[in-house]
Write a protein that holds these residues in place. Structure first.
Motif, PDB file in Angstrom:
ATOM      1  N   ARG A 147       2.601   4.219  -3.388  1.00  0.00           N
ATOM      2  CA  ARG A 147       1.625   3.159  -3.081  1.00  0.00           C
ATOM      3  C   ARG A 147       0.198   3.665  -3.323  1.00  0.00           C
ATOM      4  O   ARG A 147      -0.641   2.942  -3.855  1.00  0.00           O
ATOM      5  CB  ARG A 147       1.776   2.701  -1.629  1.00  0.00           C
ATOM      6  CG  ARG A 147       0.798   1.580  -1.292  1.00  0.00           C
ATOM      7  CD  ARG A 147       0.942   1.110   0.124  1.00  0.00           C
ATOM      8  NE  ARG A 147       2.319   0.663   0.327  1.00  0.00           N
ATOM      9  CZ  ARG A 147       2.862   0.430   1.495  1.00  0.00           C
ATOM     10  NH1 ARG A 147       2.162   0.595   2.599  1.00  0.00           N
ATOM     11  NH2 ARG A 147       4.106   0.017   1.593  1.00  0.00           N
ATOM     12  N   ARG A 148      -0.058   4.900  -2.938  1.00  0.00           N
ATOM     13  CA  ARG A 148      -1.394   5.472  -3.141  1.00  0.00           C
ATOM     14  C   ARG A 148      -1.769   5.475  -4.624  1.00  0.00           C
ATOM     15  O   ARG A 148      -2.892   5.123  -4.992  1.00  0.00           O
ATOM     16  CB  ARG A 148      -1.433   6.893  -2.579  1.00  0.00           C
ATOM     17  CG  ARG A 148      -2.734   7.605  -2.799  1.00  0.00           C
ATOM     18  CD  ARG A 148      -2.686   9.002  -2.231  1.00  0.00           C
ATOM     19  NE  ARG A 148      -3.880   9.742  -2.586  1.00  0.00           N
ATOM     20  CZ  ARG A 148      -4.026  11.029  -2.403  1.00  0.00           C
ATOM     21  NH1 ARG A 148      -3.072  11.728  -1.820  1.00  0.00           N
ATOM     22  NH2 ARG A 148      -5.124  11.629  -2.762  1.00  0.00           N
ATOM     23  N   ARG A 150      -0.503   3.555  -7.036  1.00  0.00           N
ATOM     24  CA  ARG A 150      -0.674   2.168  -7.493  1.00  0.00           C
ATOM     25  C   ARG A 150      -2.000   1.585  -7.041  1.00  0.00           C
ATOM     26  O   ARG A 150      -2.725   0.949  -7.826  1.00  0.00           O
ATOM     27  CB  ARG A 150       0.498   1.305  -7.008  1.00  0.00           C
ATOM     28  CG  ARG A 150       1.838   1.670  -7.662  1.00  0.00           C
ATOM     29  CD  ARG A 150       2.946   0.690  -7.305  1.00  0.00           C
ATOM     30  NE  ARG A 150       3.213   0.592  -5.885  1.00  0.00           N
ATOM     31  CZ  ARG A 150       4.036   1.371  -5.198  1.00  0.00           C
ATOM     32  NH1 ARG A 150       4.696   2.351  -5.813  1.00  0.00           N
ATOM     33  NH2 ARG A 150       4.225   1.182  -3.900  1.00  0.00           N
ATOM     34  N   THR A 151      -2.345   1.791  -5.782  1.00  0.00           N
ATOM     35  CA  THR A 151      -3.596   1.251  -5.246  1.00  0.00           C
ATOM     36  C   THR A 151      -4.801   1.879  -5.922  1.00  0.00           C
ATOM     37  O   THR A 151      -5.756   1.184  -6.288  1.00  0.00           O
ATOM     38  CB  THR A 151      -3.654   1.486  -3.727  1.00  0.00           C
ATOM     39  OG1 THR A 151      -2.515   0.844  -3.125  1.00  0.00           O
ATOM     40  CG2 THR A 151      -4.927   0.946  -3.119  1.00  0.00           C
ATOM     41  N   ASP A 154      -5.077   0.622  -9.519  1.00  0.00           N
ATOM     42  CA  ASP A 154      -5.513  -0.775  -9.513  1.00  0.00           C
ATOM     43  C   ASP A 154      -7.015  -0.865  -9.246  1.00  0.00           C
ATOM     44  O   ASP A 154      -7.726  -1.637  -9.900  1.00  0.00           O
ATOM     45  CB  ASP A 154      -4.719  -1.574  -8.473  1.00  0.00           C
ATOM     46  CG  ASP A 154      -4.977  -3.060  -8.586  1.00  0.00           C
ATOM     47  OD1 ASP A 154      -4.949  -3.581  -9.720  1.00  0.00           O
ATOM     48  OD2 ASP A 154      -5.218  -3.693  -7.533  1.00  0.00           O
TER      49      ASP A 154
END
Length: 158
Positions: A147-148, A150-151, A154
């Protein structure tokens, strides 16, 4: 370098010998002349504590590659460093391959999306945090391993 006398036991303050050797290796690698770099890397990698030795060399590789990855001399340096690893240090070899992939991303050279998706968390995080390659950031924003990643990717897309 005092590798022979520092291989066993601990120093007068109780610090394990491998800690002292690690610090000494880092210092030696930071100061080594270019002409002597690969011989010193081979010497460090011959240390009986393979994990400690490889850790010292990976720190050196990361420092040197950060300086060299945009320069023409990176490719021969990475090839010689891979040869110095002698095929017996898969983590070190992989790190060098990932620096080559990061170089391709940064210089707009050809790279394969699956190589980035199969890369370590370290490289995916580095690319998400510092790359300006829009294609890589898009890929990591959607398919990054954590998630880190991807965030971060992004948030850094153009």
């Amino acid at each position: 370098m005092r590798t022979d006398e520092a291989r066993g036991g601990s120093d007068e303050w109780g610090e394990p010998a491998e800690h002292a050797r690690f610090a000494e290796y880092l210092s030696d690698l930071q100061q080594v002349a270019d002409a002597d770099e690969f011989a010193l890397v081979r010497t460090v990698l011959d240390d009986p504590d393979r994990t400690m030795a490889q850790s010292a060399v990976v720190r050196h590789v990361d420092r040197r590659a950060a300086d060299l990855h945009r320069r023409p001399g990176f490719v021969p340096w990475a090839e010689e460093m891979t040869a110095a690893a002698g095929g017996h240090h898969p983590f070190l070899t992989r790190r060098l391959e990932e620096w080559s992939l990061f170089r391709a991303l940064e210089l707009g050279r050809a790279w394969r999306p699956e190589a980035l998706l199969n890369a370590s968390d370290w490289l995916q995080r580095k690319a998400a945090e510092t790359s300006s390659n829009a294609t890589a950031l898009e890929l990591l924003a959607v398919h990054g391993r954590t998630r880190r990643i991807r965030t971060t990717a992004d948030g850094n897309r153009p």
